[in-house]
Design a protein around this motif. Structure first.
Motif, mmCIF file in Angstrom:
data_model
loop_
_atom_site.group_PDB
_atom_site.id
_atom_site.type_symbol
_atom_site.label_atom_id
_atom_site.label_comp_id
_atom_site.label_asym_id
_atom_site.label_seq_id
_atom_site.Cartn_x
_atom_site.Cartn_y
_atom_site.Cartn_z
ATOM 1 N N GLU A 142 -33.158 23.334 11.368
ATOM 2 C CA GLU A 142 -31.840 23.861 11.725
ATOM 3 C C GLU A 142 -31.146 24.484 10.512
ATOM 4 O O GLU A 142 -30.577 25.574 10.601
ATOM 5 N N LEU A 143 -31.206 23.803 9.370
ATOM 6 C CA LEU A 143 -30.622 24.365 8.149
ATOM 7 C C LEU A 143 -31.397 25.597 7.706
ATOM 8 O O LEU A 143 -30.799 26.609 7.323
ATOM 9 N N ALA A 144 -32.722 25.539 7.765
ATOM 10 C CA ALA A 144 -33.540 26.701 7.391
ATOM 11 C C ALA A 144 -33.177 27.904 8.252
ATOM 12 O O ALA A 144 -33.023 29.018 7.741
ATOM 13 N N ASP A 145 -32.992 27.696 9.554
ATOM 14 C CA ASP A 145 -32.623 28.798 10.448
ATOM 15 C C ASP A 145 -31.213 29.296 10.184
ATOM 16 O O ASP A 145 -30.919 30.481 10.406
ATOM 17 N N THR A 148 -39.626 29.147 6.905
ATOM 18 C CA THR A 148 -40.017 27.747 6.744
ATOM 19 C C THR A 148 -38.941 27.086 5.890
ATOM 20 O O THR A 148 -38.113 27.761 5.262
ATOM 21 N N THR A 149 -38.948 25.777 5.817
ATOM 22 C CA THR A 149 -37.949 25.088 4.998
ATOM 23 C C THR A 149 -38.113 25.446 3.514
ATOM 24 O O THR A 149 -37.121 25.631 2.811
ATOM 25 N N VAL A 163 -31.070 25.024 -10.220
ATOM 26 C CA VAL A 163 -30.198 25.572 -9.181
ATOM 27 C C VAL A 163 -30.944 25.387 -7.865
ATOM 28 O O VAL A 163 -32.110 25.740 -7.771
ATOM 29 N N GLY A 164 -30.287 24.840 -6.871
ATOM 30 C CA GLY A 164 -30.957 24.685 -5.593
ATOM 31 C C GLY A 164 -30.130 23.894 -4.609
ATOM 32 O O GLY A 164 -29.060 23.384 -4.938
ATOM 33 N N LEU A 165 -30.644 23.789 -3.404
ATOM 34 C CA LEU A 165 -29.947 23.036 -2.370
ATOM 35 C C LEU A 165 -29.858 21.560 -2.725
ATOM 36 O O LEU A 165 -28.975 20.859 -2.244
ATOM 37 N N GLY A 166 -30.730 21.081 -3.588
ATOM 38 C CA GLY A 166 -30.670 19.705 -4.049
ATOM 39 C C GLY A 166 -29.794 19.530 -5.275
ATOM 40 O O GLY A 166 -29.500 18.415 -5.679
ATOM 41 N N PRO A 177 -38.199 20.696 0.441
ATOM 42 C CA PRO A 177 -38.559 21.248 1.762
ATOM 43 C C PRO A 177 -38.701 20.185 2.851
ATOM 44 O O PRO A 177 -38.386 20.440 4.008
ATOM 45 N N ALA A 178 -39.132 18.984 2.494
ATOM 46 C CA ALA A 178 -39.247 17.914 3.488
ATOM 47 C C ALA A 178 -37.885 17.325 3.851
ATOM 48 O O ALA A 178 -37.723 16.739 4.913
#
Length: 197
Positions: free
Chosen positions: A160-163, A170-171, A114-117, A154-155
């Motif tokens: 902008e997405l992290a914020d 941090t990312t 599960v994740g953003l990827g 994270p790379a």
């Protein structure tokens, strides 16, 4: 369907692989907290009925381990089995119940990426579809894995997405928070890698 059982005085499949305690001896503990059946879908790709019988039989062995006091519960770890519908949470629960002959089973967890990827589980959850809502509704632990996509994510996430997820993170923190905030996720598994900070 009849299952082959070891003859009296011979080792069961559990004692052959772990119940004789080589794993627990190496870890310096008396019993394991949880055993996960790892990627069972790889054993019988494309043949759901054979796969389901194999899972049920593995669950029966794990139930024997519970009865023997080697482990309090078990689960399934899958990379794609739920996403590709080789099995559903409801089917896993039915297979566990079948493995016990209808008595209380000890299937307590599912582990999946599960994740953003790997947005499919998050998207499905937001639309109320399997597998996270089904697992949570059944009281199973949902262990999210690969949330940093092997340390590469994270790379790939910009600040902008992290914020947008939460200002000031941090990312890597944003990636973890996105998964930890997903409804139904109870555990977040993080593996360290030298590729992210």
């Amino acid at each position: 369907m009849a299952r082959t059982r070891p003859s009296p005085g011979t080792a069961s499949p559990w004692t052959t692989c772990a119940g004789s305690s080589p794993v627990t001896r190496e870890l310096g503990c008396d019993r394991l907290d949880l055993v996960l059946l790892h990627n069972p879908g790889h054993a019988h790709p494309g043949d759901r009925s054979v796969l389901h019988r194999a899972i049920r039989d593995a669950f029966a062995v794990l139930e024997e381990a519970v009865t023997a006091g080697h482990v309090p519960g078990y689960g399934i770890a899958t990379w794609a089995g739920l996403k590709e519908e080789a099995f559903t949470v409801a089917e896993l629960l039915a297979l566990a119940a079948d493995a016990t002959g209808g008595r209380r089973h000890h299937l307590v967890a599912v582990q999946m990426p599960v994740g953003l990827g790997m947005m499919t589980p998050i998207t499905q959850t937001l639309h109320g579809r399997d597998p996270l809502p089904a697992a949570a509704g059944a009281g199973l632990r949902v262990m999210a894995s690969a949330l940093l996509h092997g340390g590469e994510l994270p790379a790939m996430v910009d600040q902008e997405l992290a914020d947008l997820i939460r200002p000031g993170l941090t990312t890597a923190q944003a990636c973890v928070l996105a998964v930890a905030s997903c409804p139904g996720v109870t555990d977040v598994l993080i593996a360290a890698a030298a590729t992210w900070a």
